[in-house]
Motif scaffolding. Structure first.
Motif, PDB file in Angstrom:
ATOM      1  N   ILE A   1      30.315  40.961 -37.678  1.00 48.14           N
ATOM      2  CA  ILE A   1      29.079  41.507 -38.387  1.00 48.14           C
ATOM      3  C   ILE A   1      28.030  40.357 -38.072  1.00 48.14           C
ATOM      4  O   ILE A   1      26.856  40.808 -37.658  1.00 48.14           O
ATOM      5  CB  ILE A   1      29.224  41.496 -39.888  1.00 48.14           C
ATOM      6  CG1 ILE A   1      29.992  42.572 -40.300  1.00 48.14           C
ATOM      7  CG2 ILE A   1      27.942  41.740 -40.629  1.00 48.14           C
ATOM      8  CD1 ILE A   1      30.540  42.820 -41.881  1.00 48.14           C
ATOM      9  N   LEU A   2      28.312  38.969 -38.116  1.00 49.19           N
ATOM     10  CA  LEU A   2      27.186  38.341 -37.522  1.00 49.19           C
ATOM     11  C   LEU A   2      26.881  38.364 -36.101  1.00 49.19           C
ATOM     12  O   LEU A   2      25.482  38.172 -35.720  1.00 49.19           O
ATOM     13  CB  LEU A   2      27.676  36.865 -37.900  1.00 49.19           C
ATOM     14  CG  LEU A   2      27.661  36.186 -39.258  1.00 49.19           C
ATOM     15  CD1 LEU A   2      28.407  34.945 -39.331  1.00 49.19           C
ATOM     16  CD2 LEU A   2      26.243  35.998 -39.915  1.00 49.19           C
ATOM     17  N   GLN A   3      27.939  38.762 -35.187  1.00 50.87           N
ATOM     18  CA  GLN A   3      27.484  38.788 -34.030  1.00 50.87           C
ATOM     19  C   GLN A   3      26.731  39.962 -33.777  1.00 50.87           C
ATOM     20  O   GLN A   3      25.868  40.009 -32.873  1.00 50.87           O
ATOM     21  CB  GLN A   3      28.990  39.115 -33.239  1.00 50.87           C
ATOM     22  CG  GLN A   3      28.818  39.522 -31.600  1.00 50.87           C
ATOM     23  CD  GLN A   3      30.198  39.583 -31.252  1.00 50.87           C
ATOM     24  OE1 GLN A   3      31.376  39.207 -31.804  1.00 50.87           O
ATOM     25  NE2 GLN A   3      30.322  40.436 -30.335  1.00 50.87           N
ATOM     26  N   ASN A   4      26.772  41.100 -34.424  1.00 53.02           N
ATOM     27  CA  ASN A   4      25.917  42.131 -34.508  1.00 53.02           C
ATOM     28  C   ASN A   4      24.463  41.994 -35.011  1.00 53.02           C
ATOM     29  O   ASN A   4      23.678  42.400 -34.138  1.00 53.02           O
ATOM     30  CB  ASN A   4      26.776  43.427 -35.200  1.00 53.02           C
ATOM     31  CG  ASN A   4      27.995  43.732 -34.718  1.00 53.02           C
ATOM     32  OD1 ASN A   4      28.266  43.602 -33.551  1.00 53.02           O
ATOM     33  ND2 ASN A   4      28.599  44.838 -35.509  1.00 53.02           N
ATOM     34  N   LEU A   5      24.444  41.287 -36.097  1.00 51.93           N
ATOM     35  CA  LEU A   5      23.089  41.041 -36.726  1.00 51.93           C
ATOM     36  C   LEU A   5      22.141  40.090 -35.637  1.00 51.93           C
ATOM     37  O   LEU A   5      21.137  40.221 -35.596  1.00 51.93           O
ATOM     38  CB  LEU A   5      23.404  40.093 -37.953  1.00 51.93           C
ATOM     39  CG  LEU A   5      24.083  40.894 -38.997  1.00 51.93           C
ATOM     40  CD1 LEU A   5      24.070  40.003 -40.154  1.00 51.93           C
ATOM     41  CD2 LEU A   5      23.111  42.146 -39.284  1.00 51.93           C
ATOM     42  N   LEU A   6      23.068  39.322 -34.907  1.00 52.10           N
ATOM     43  CA  LEU A   6      22.307  38.439 -33.700  1.00 52.10           C
ATOM     44  C   LEU A   6      21.827  39.164 -32.780  1.00 52.10           C
ATOM     45  O   LEU A   6      21.133  38.743 -31.866  1.00 52.10           O
ATOM     46  CB  LEU A   6      23.189  37.318 -33.300  1.00 52.10           C
ATOM     47  CG  LEU A   6      23.659  36.328 -34.303  1.00 52.10           C
ATOM     48  CD1 LEU A   6      24.431  35.301 -33.569  1.00 52.10           C
ATOM     49  CD2 LEU A   6      22.370  35.468 -34.625  1.00 52.10           C
ATOM     50  N   VAL A   7      22.120  40.519 -32.419  1.00 54.67           N
ATOM     51  CA  VAL A   7      21.746  41.173 -31.249  1.00 54.67           C
ATOM     52  C   VAL A   7      20.481  41.660 -31.415  1.00 54.67           C
ATOM     53  O   VAL A   7      19.453  41.828 -30.429  1.00 54.67           O
ATOM     54  CB  VAL A   7      22.793  42.342 -30.972  1.00 54.67           C
ATOM     55  CG1 VAL A   7      22.254  43.485 -29.968  1.00 54.67           C
ATOM     56  CG2 VAL A   7      24.239  42.015 -30.672  1.00 54.67           C
TER      57      VAL A   7
ATOM     58  N   ALA B   1      37.111  46.781 -45.064  1.00 51.99           N
ATOM     59  CA  ALA B   1      35.718  47.036 -45.570  1.00 51.99           C
ATOM     60  C   ALA B   1      34.638  46.317 -44.724  1.00 51.99           C
ATOM     61  O   ALA B   1      33.669  46.839 -44.585  1.00 51.99           O
ATOM     62  CB  ALA B   1      35.522  46.639 -47.188  1.00 51.99           C
ATOM     63  N   LEU B   2      34.938  45.095 -44.463  1.00 49.73           N
ATOM     64  CA  LEU B   2      34.130  44.254 -43.536  1.00 49.73           C
ATOM     65  C   LEU B   2      33.906  44.974 -42.363  1.00 49.73           C
ATOM     66  O   LEU B   2      33.140  44.960 -41.501  1.00 49.73           O
ATOM     67  CB  LEU B   2      34.534  42.836 -43.350  1.00 49.73           C
ATOM     68  CG  LEU B   2      34.340  42.112 -44.415  1.00 49.73           C
ATOM     69  CD1 LEU B   2      35.154  40.860 -44.259  1.00 49.73           C
ATOM     70  CD2 LEU B   2      32.712  41.597 -44.574  1.00 49.73           C
TER      71      LEU B   2
END
Length: 1763
Positions: free
Chosen positions: A974-980, A922-923
């Motif tokens: 997910i955090l990595q993607n949010l920081l983009v 799910a993540l």
């Protein structure tokens, strides 16, 4: 019944042994004494067919048996050796009957091995062939001696065999050969060499065997044959060649003592033996030579037969009468004497031959010598001499005294006395005979060497015979002579070492006199001795006793071994049509029964499989097919138990097309009844077993055949059975029919899933098309299954779970929607999404999540995994549309019927599901959706109502130390993607993307964007958590924690094992799509920009790991705890209930390298977003050091060794492979992070504790050779790791080269050769993997550039550690790799286009390599690189001239490209020539200067090109006079005649001087290089001439000198001074300079500069001028010059002081005027003070020589001035 029993027996046996291997180590097996187990293992060890089919299992059986039962193991070993011997027997018989030349050595070896099994099979043709081979080997006179020896051993083994029938057959064969060779029938044959066929018998050892053991054999079959052989040989003189007869007599002589025991006057053999001692002519000739004949005659006197002794007396008479001087010797042979001879040596009693060799002697050597003197003295009375002899007899009881007497010559003296006795006048000496004979007997008895020597003397034998005749009345004399003659006559057969090969030759003890039993029995011997050779020394031991052979398992094994060997393998044996007829001639004990043959057929997998397939093809009923399928399943099981998965079924029969024929109708014909369906279930179950075992190496042809069969009969194929009409479903009232249908559906889904997995290995176009079509068609069928009814509440869970499981497999690979001709891919995606979301909403969301849902875990897992796959497919197929909105879930609120959107919030309950795989997947969906900006926004909006929001929830999951790594990893992505997505740096409401939002309850303030992110990370103690995470990382392959294993076991269906042990394994991308540190469930969104500004997002296809290790946890309601502490800052993070302390109190899960790889990517993005804060945090927590410390090359190497191991379970290898992949990907992630840190702040990575271990591990990873057995996937990941490693190393050297270069060099020194080889491999991959090619060469360039820079810095310093240049040029193991690398780079540079970016990279690497490595320069020279560069320059010049005539922008661009290529060629040339005279010579021969001369106009138009050309000329002319001279020649050096020199002023030298004049004051880079060039040229005589004639030096006077007190000169002054200094080194140059008007004043002014360098140069020029006699008067006449020089003595600089002292000494030398000038008191005072000061000073060690020179200068000045 036997078939079933045998199949069960094999399976149970395999299972038992495998169980033993698991439970019981071999070394502890001796403690197990269970009798039934021992019996079972013993029975298995002797099962021949089992051992052939399962050799590895059989080895284990033997190992256990050896430990458990020594007795049974001994029997097994003996039977195994016998079986091997049987194999050798059959091999021998095959080889011996082959036509053509035979390898006799191999045949003899086989025959020797075959001998031990002869008692079992009694195959006498083997024996016959052996004897014929022996005969043939000995025929030739030039035969190989080694072969003869081996053949003779074999013959002796046969003749002495313990079994009578074998021995008799051997003798019989020998007799047949003798008859054939010596028979009367050979008279008519013209071939004289036929008789040589008996040579193999004509050897003492063979004749000894026949005479000693063959003749005395009790059984008539042997002794009669032995007699016949000897008779044929003894009577065959006329049939033999002289050579053969002589060979026979020579071999017979040592055996005659044994043979004469059978002498007789009655039978034929006895007469033949008697004739041997007969003298047949008056000339003394006989069958034997004289000495052996005499010995034979004397020996017969010991015969037990009176008649034989009488004949012997007659034979002896001739020898006695014909003896030399017989008329002067006693006795005279008359009738009385002759009559007494026959019984002369038949004495009563027997003497004991025993001497004491162990007593400690009390007699001294002097006593013995005195006694010997008395014995031998003629002056002593005979009575005293006799007494002395008698005393010596007593002394000789001690054998240690023998050597003393032998050295004194006692034997010769005794023989002299005996000769005196037998003389006609020797009666007086008779009294001394007895002690003399006793002395001689004791010496002869104790010394075999003396005995052998005396035995060969006929005169001695006759002497003893005469003494016995003379004194036969004296019993003592007769006894002694008889014993002496016995010892001498039987000496040859007394030596046991002569007849046997196994007697130890290193035994120093003298053996006691002993005779063969045959001699002792047949002679009347006067001595009592020990007999030997009761049994032949050549006899062999029969390996198997009769009791052992009587055991049925033993007999069965040997019988089977015989048949397998005789028919050359089990295949040939089983193919026999009529076995009974084929084996008619064999013994009954060797024939197999029908049951034995059936057992062989069943046990042999190949035959058994073929039999089963034939039964299926020919089956008349369902039962026959089921029986065959059961057997087939057993074979599959047996292969699995025997670990033959890779080399078993698929490697043998099932690679043929027979099984396709057997299974074809079941795949193409739909079942018509319930019974048909039951049978189809059985068929599919077997196919599934087979495919599961062979999925890793299934033949692509077989896979394509199955797919074609399934797709051929659409729509009536097996796939149509998945979707039945509603009428059929309603008709299934019968429970049995319903159960059958369920089983059929289950097996169908399994089959389709396995086919999808197997299809991943397909690479050809047809296969890809088939698999794609099958996948899409199956996807549509499964979609129909999912949407059979509109009422999802009535789904049958087992059926739904199977359908979803199939959908997981279908959707696992990208492109699964693209092969339908009727439906668009995006349409399929939408339908799937709708169906899957319906399942989620019906079973999960609507029921309140997993707390209330009754949906099975398998349904949840499969649904979520399908959605994950679907997200990637939609990302690929709907890239141009907003597909994220389709994922929003509508929610019906119930009574109010108000339709609202739940959005993506349905994901959040799945993130806290009780199953970690569901949470992980799910993540993964979340990370896939957030890979797009719109997805990030949508997910953040959907999570607004959740406490903590999206950021708080995901960070909480990531930092939860009780969570398993794969879940936390996806949270990191997910955090990595949010920081983009760019976030605001301060609170602004205008941005669409606000980032995290943090609210402080106390102040009521809220923060968004980067400030909020900082606050959130600080409050969560993010970096401290990450530090703990790193410290708890587990790098191993397995970890078992029983206490934490609280969840259910991995998914196992009720009906049996699932298709895979882990559902995560279902989704695996091709190797080419695996990326090192990227998300396996989302597109990777690492920010690529290394600067603080945001970079772009790169989307890459994702994969899942092949295995995921996790420790599940108890269910926690994470939603209630999420985000409260993350978003609401109410307490200090140091409080006890902070997230850190709370997390630490929980049970900690394992941290894997995969999680840390994701964390590294996250840290990379944080570093880009907040470089300063992140850098500080990394430094404070030492995170980089901790992360780097986990890199373990040693572990990677160990794992790779495990993968290369020939044995090992496939699953274990898969796990080890996954571990290697994760470790390599982790290293890539660490390298990428460190590279980013270097670009932000190099201080972050400069610590030794971080660098040194990391560099060592990195270089070790770079030494791993992919060619050494790594598969494509591992190789691909290894290459990616290399890219990141090379990139990190290059960045490290680029950003902090001065600090890191020593560490890099030290680490590289340990792996220099292999790293160079790795770089060469990377160059080969330029087309397939350009990124690796570029990274490796960039690293090489930066590394070598740093080395070059270091060399320039350390040119005058002594380097302690080996430099990189030293490694490349002076390390022996690096020579070849460096040469190979250079040649490779040169090839790349020459082949690739100038416009190719890859060529530029290679050129830079080549330039760096040539600059620091002499080996590289040598290779370049050998590769004609210099010639090719100069030729290229010529071509460019011609092209430039041609293009200059064509106007236009395109031509200008082309011209720029040509100029660029020209610069490249010149730079390569420059580095080739650097400090290399051979290369300069090659450039001179290739006319470098004329080419540059012709290009000069183009250089004038381009300063950059001019600078490079001048650099090239500087390197070319440095320390190379011939090169300097070439610049002086007109037209650029094309004329070598003197008249050509500067004739028209157009030489390159003139051009250079003009250029220097033009730029002399512009302070440009060209100015500096041109002056450097002229400085080089100024050292050449020819160039000096041109400089002088050109008046170039006049420009020196135009220099504007600085004014004022500082007097600091400019750069131009320095250039001029360096030039003048070089000119001043020669006397002609000194005069040339002095001729310049005003030069002296100018240089004196320059000596007053404050600039130390320029002052130093000016002083050196003045110093050099002082050496010219012509210049001295001018200098002495210039007061300022003398003042400057004398002032140098008082300078603070020791160098200036030395220059001044040396200059003054030069002026004083041979110059009276200088003395007058320098005696000036002021100058003299300065000289004396300087001299005194220098003598008192103590210099540094490195300046000792200069200081000594300084002192010497001043000493000489003082001495000259004092004169």
């Amino acid at each position: 019944m036997l078939v079933h029993h045998r199949m069960a027996f094999i399976s149970i046996s395999l299972f038992t042994v495998r169980l033993l291997q698991v439970l019981l180590p071999v070394e502890k097996a001796s403690k197990v004494t269970q009798k039934s187990l021992l019996n079972a293992l013993f029975l298995l060890s002797l099962d021949m067919s089992f051992s052939l089919e399962y050799p590895s299992i059989h080895e284990s059986v033997a190992a256990y048996l050896e430990q458990m039962s020594t007795e049974n193991y001994s029997i097994y070993k003996q039977v195994s050796e016998a079986a091997y011997s049987i194999e050798c027997t059959c091999s021998f018989m095959v080889e011996v009957h082959k036509e053509g030349d035979k390898n006799l050595s191999e045949l003899l070896e086989l025959a020797d091995q075959a001998l031990s099994s002869l008692p079992f099979h009694l195959h006498f043709p083997l024996l016959q062939e052996c004897i014929h081979i022996c005969s043939n080997i000995w025929k030739s006179a030039e035969a190989n001696l080694l072969l003869q020896v081996e053949g003779q051993k074999l013959l002796l083994h046969l003749l002495s065999h313990p079994l009578l029938n074998i021995k008799a057959e051997a003798y019989h064969c020998c007799l047949e050969v003798v008859k054939d060779c010596l028979g009367i029938h050979n008279i008519a044959k013209p071939v004289p060499s036929i008789c040589q066929g008996v040579h193999f018998l004509l050897h003492p050892k063979v004749l000894y065997e026949i005479c000693t053991f063959g003749l005395q054999e009790d059984k008539n079959e042997v002794n009669s044959t032995a007699k016949a052989i000897l008779i044929h040989l003894l009577q065959g003189r006329l049939m033999m060649e002289v050579l053969t007869w002589n060979k026979f007599i020579e071999a017979l002589c040592p055996v005659i003592p044994v043979l004469q025991g059978y002498a007789d006057t009655k039978d034929t053999l006895g007469k033949c033996i008697l004739s041997l001692s007969e003298t047949t002519t008056d000339k003394g000739e006989g069958i034997l030579p004289g000495a052996p004949r005499l010995q034979a005659a004397l020996r017969l006197l010991f015969s037990k037969k009176q008649l034989v002794r009488s004949v012997a007396a007659k034979h002896l008479a001739f020898h006695v009468l014909s003896e030399e001087g017989s008329n002067l010797k006693r006795p005279c042979l008359d009738s009385n004497v002759l009559s007494s001879i026959s019984n002369l040596f038949i004495v009563e009693g027997a003497m004991e031959l025993k001497l004491d060799d162990k007593m400690n002697s009390v007699i001294k050597a002097e006593t013995v010598e005195k006694l010997y003197d008395i014995l031998t003295s003629d002056a002593v009375d005979l009575v005293l001499r006799k007494s002395a002899a008698e005393q010596l007899v007593v002394i000789l009881e001690d054998t240690k005294m023998h050597d003393i007497l032998k050295k004194l010559g006692v034997i010769e003296k005794i023989l002299a006395y005996l000769n005196e006795c037998v003389h006609v006048d020797g009666k007086l000496m008779e009294s001394i005979v007895v002690p003399c004979l006793t002395l001689l007997r004791k010496i002869v008895c104790a010394d075999p060497v003396v005995r052998q020597s005396l035995a060969q003397q006929p005169s001695l034998l006759l002497l003893l015979f005469r003494v016995s005749l003379i004194l036969q009345s004296d019993g003592a004399v007769l006894t002694e002579t008889t014993v002496l003659l016995c010892l001498l006559l039987f000496d040859e057969v007394a030596r046991t070492e002569t007849w046997a090969d196994d007697i130890a030759s290193d035994n120093t003890e003298v053996p006691a006199f002993s005779l063969p039993v045959a001699v002792v029995r047949r002679y009347h011997l006067p001595v009592r001795i020990t007999a030997h050779h009761v049994v032949s020394p050549n006899t062999v031991v029969v390996p198997l006793s009769s009791e052992c052979l009587a055991m049925k398992p033993v007999a069965d094994m040997l019988k089977t071994a015989w048949n397998l060997s005789w028919y050359h393998g089990i295949e040939n044996l089983l193919q026999l049509v009529n076995y009974e007829k084929e084996t008619e001639r064999l013994l009954d004990s060797l024939k197999l029964s029908s049951e034995d043959i059936l057992i062989l057929k069943i046990t042999h997998t190949n035959h058994g499989l073929q039999d089963c397939l034939s039964l299926i093809i020919q089956a008349a009923s369902h039962r026959d097919v089921r029986t065959a399928l059961t057997r087939l399943s057993f074979y599959v099981l047996n292969d699995r138990l025997a670990l033959k998965c890779n080399s078993g079924l698929c490697g043998t029969t099932l690679k043929s097309f027979v099984w396709q024929k057997a299974m074809n109708r079941f795949l193409q014909v739909l079942p018509a009844s319930v019974e048909d369906e039951k049978l189809l279930v059985d068929v599919l179950r077997f196919l599934n077993k087979l495919l599961r075992e062979q999925k890793s190496n299934l033949e692509s042809d077989h896979l394509k055949w199955i797919l074609k069969s399934l797709l051929k009969n659409q729509p009536k194929s097996l796939m149509s059975l998945l979707v039945r009409p509603e009428s059929q479903v309603q008709d299934e009232v019968d429970e049995t029919q319903a159960a059958v249908r369920q089983r059929l559906d289950k097996e169908l889904i399994r089959l389709f899933n396995l086919l999808l997995v197997c299809s991943m290995s397909v690479t050809d176009r047809e296969g890809l098309e088939l698999t794609g079509l099958f996948r899409t068609e199956l996807a549509l069928k499964l979609l129909q299954c999912l949407r059979l009814t509109d009422a999802p509440h009535f789904y049958g869970l087992p059926s739904l779970e199977r359908t979803l499981q199939g959908m997981v497999h279908v959707t696992a690979l990208p492109g699964w929607t693209t092969y339908s001709a009727a439906v668009e891919p995006i349409t399929i995606c939408k339908k799937y999404l709708t169906g899957l979301l319906e399942v989620i909403s019906s079973f999960y969301v609507e029921w309140g999540g997993n707390a209330m849902s009754f949906m099975g875990k398998g349904v949840t897992k499969s649904t979520v995994l399908c959605l994950l796959h679907l997200s990637h497919e939609m990302m690929a197929q709907a890239s141009d549309m907003d597909w994220i909105s389709l994922w929003s879930l509508p929610y019906d609120s119930g009574e109010e019927q108000v339709l609202s959107h739940l959005g993506l919030a349905w994901l959040v309950p799945l993130w806290v599901d009780r199953d970690p795989e569901v949470r992980f997947t799910a993540l993964g969906i979340g990370s896939a959706l957030t890979s797009l900006e719109i997805g990030c926004i949508a997910l953040a909006e959907s999570c607004q109502n959740i406490s903590g929001g999206l950021w708080g929830t995901v960070i909480n999951i990531l930092l939860d130390q009780s969570e398993c790594s794969m879940v936390r990893r996806e949270a990191a992505f997910i955090l990595q993607n949010l920081l983009v997505i760019p976030m605001p740096t301060e609170d602004t409401k205008d941005c669409i993307w606000q980032g995290p939002c943090v609210h402080d309850e106390e102040s009521g303030l809220s923060q968004t964007g980067i400030p909020a992110l900082k606050a959130l990370l600080y409050h969560c103690q993010f970096y401290e958590h990450v530090d703990q995470m790193v410290k708890r990382c587990y790098l191993g392959c397995y970890m078992f924690d029983l206490n934490s294993y609280k969840e259910d076991k991995l998914s196992i269906e009720k009906g049996g094992t699932t298709d895979f042990d882990d559902s995560l394994n279902l989704w695996k991308a091709p190797p080419s799509q695996r990326k090192s540190s990227h998300s396996h469930s989302t597109s990777e969104t690492m920010i690529l920009s290394a600067s603080p500004s945001l970079g772009s997002v790169t989307e890459l296809q994702a994969t899942v790991p092949s295995s995921a290790s996790f420790i599940p946890e108890t269910v926690v309601d994470r939603l209630t705890a999420q985000g409260q502490s993350d978003t609401t800052i109410t307490e200090s993070p140091s409080q006890h209930d902070s997230p850190m302390s709370a997390a630490l109190s929980k049970q900690r899960a394992v941290v894997t390298p995969a999680l840390l790889s994701a964390v590294c990517s996250l840290l990379h993005n944080l570093l880009v977003v907040m470089p300063k804060d992140t850098g500080i945090a990394l430094q404070q927590t030492h995170l980089l050091t901790t992360l780097s410390s986990l890199v373990s090359a040693n572990l990677v190497e160990r794992c790779i060794l495990e993968l290369k191991a020939p044995l090992g379970h496939r699953c274990h290898k898969e796990h080890v492979k996954a571990q290697v992949l994760l470790l390599l990907q982790y290293l890539s992630s660490v390298c990428s992070l460190l590279k980013s840190c270097l670009l932000v702040d190099s201080q972050l990575v400069s610590q030794d504790e971080l660098l040194k271990p990391l560099l060592g591990n990195t270089f070790r990873i770079l030494t791993i050779r992919p060619k050494d057995g790594l598969d494509a996937e591992l190789t691909s990941v290894l290459h990616e790791t290399w890219v990141d490693s090379f990139s990190l190393l290059a960045t490290l050297l680029w950003k902090s080269g001065q600090i890191s270069f020593p560490s890099v060099t030290a680490a590289l020194a340990n792996h220099c050769t292999t790293v160079i080889d790795t770089i060469s491999d990377c160059i080969h991959l330029s087309t397939t993997y350009p990124a690796l090619y570029v990274a490796s060469l960039q690293f090489l360039s930066v590394l070598l550039n740093e080395e070059g820079r270091k060399q320039l810095q350390d040119k005058h310093n002594v380097c302690q550690n080996p430099t990189l240049s030293f490694l490349l040029d002076h390390t022996e193991e690096c020579q070849a790799p460096v040469t190979q690398l250079t040649a490779l780079i040169i090839q790349v540079c020459e082949r690739k286009s100038s416009k190719d970016v890859l060529k530029e990279v290679a050129t830079n690497a080549l330039l760096s390599l040539l600059a620091v490595s002499k080996n590289a320069q040598k290779c370049a020279l050998e590769a004609d690189l210099i010639d090719s560069c100069i030729e290229n320059m010529k071509h460019i010049h011609a092209q430039l001239n041609l293009d200059s005539l064509k106007p236009g922008k395109a031509q200008r661009k082309k011209e720029d490209n040509l100029i660029k290529e020209l610069r490249c060629s010149m730079q390569i040339l420059r580095n080739c020539l650097f400090e290399n005279e051979e290369c300069k010579m090659a450039a001179l021969k290739a006319h470098l200067v004329p080419v540059l001369h012709s290009l000069w106009p183009w250089f004038l138009a381009d300063d950059s090109s001019m600078q490079i050309a001048l650099h090239l000329l500087c390197v070319y002319t440095a320390n190379y006079p011939a090169g300097c001279t070439s610049l002086c020649l007109a037209s650029g050096g094309q004329s070598s005649l003197p008249s050509g020199r500067s004739a028209a002023g157009n030489s390159l030298m003139h051009y250079v001087l003009k250029l220097a004049s033009y730029v002399s004051n512009d302070n440009s880079p060209v100015q500096q290089v041109v002056f450097c060039l002229i400085s080089n040229l100024a050292l050449s005589h020819d160039c000096k001439g041109i400089i002088q004639k050109s008046n170039f030096l006049q420009n020196f006077l135009s220099l504007s000198l600085p004014k004022g007190s500082n007097k600091n000169s400019g750069n131009v002054s320095t250039l001029w001074l360096k030039l003048l200094l070089n000119i001043s080194f020669g006397e002609d140059g000194q005069q040339m300079i002095m001729k310049i008007n005003g030069f002296l004043d100018q240089i004196i002014e320059m000596c007053k500069y404050k600039h130390k360098s320029n002052q130093h140069l000016a002083l050196l020029i003045l110093h050099n001028m002082c050496f010219s006699p012509a210049n001295k008067p001018k200098i002495l006449g210039n007061d300022q010059a003398i003042a400057v020089l004398s002032a140098c003595l008082e300078s603070n600089s020791p160098a200036v002081q030395r220059i001044g002292a040396a200059s003054l000494w030069a002026l004083l030398h041979n110059c009276q005027k200088a003395k007058v000038t320098l005696k000036n008191p002021a100058i003299r005072r300065r000289i004396d003070e300087a001299y005194s000061s220098v003598k008192k000073s103590s210099p540094q060690p490195e300046e000792n020589e200069l200081h000594a020179y300084h002192v010497k200068c001043l000493e000489n000045i003082v001495q000259l001035l004092d004169c």
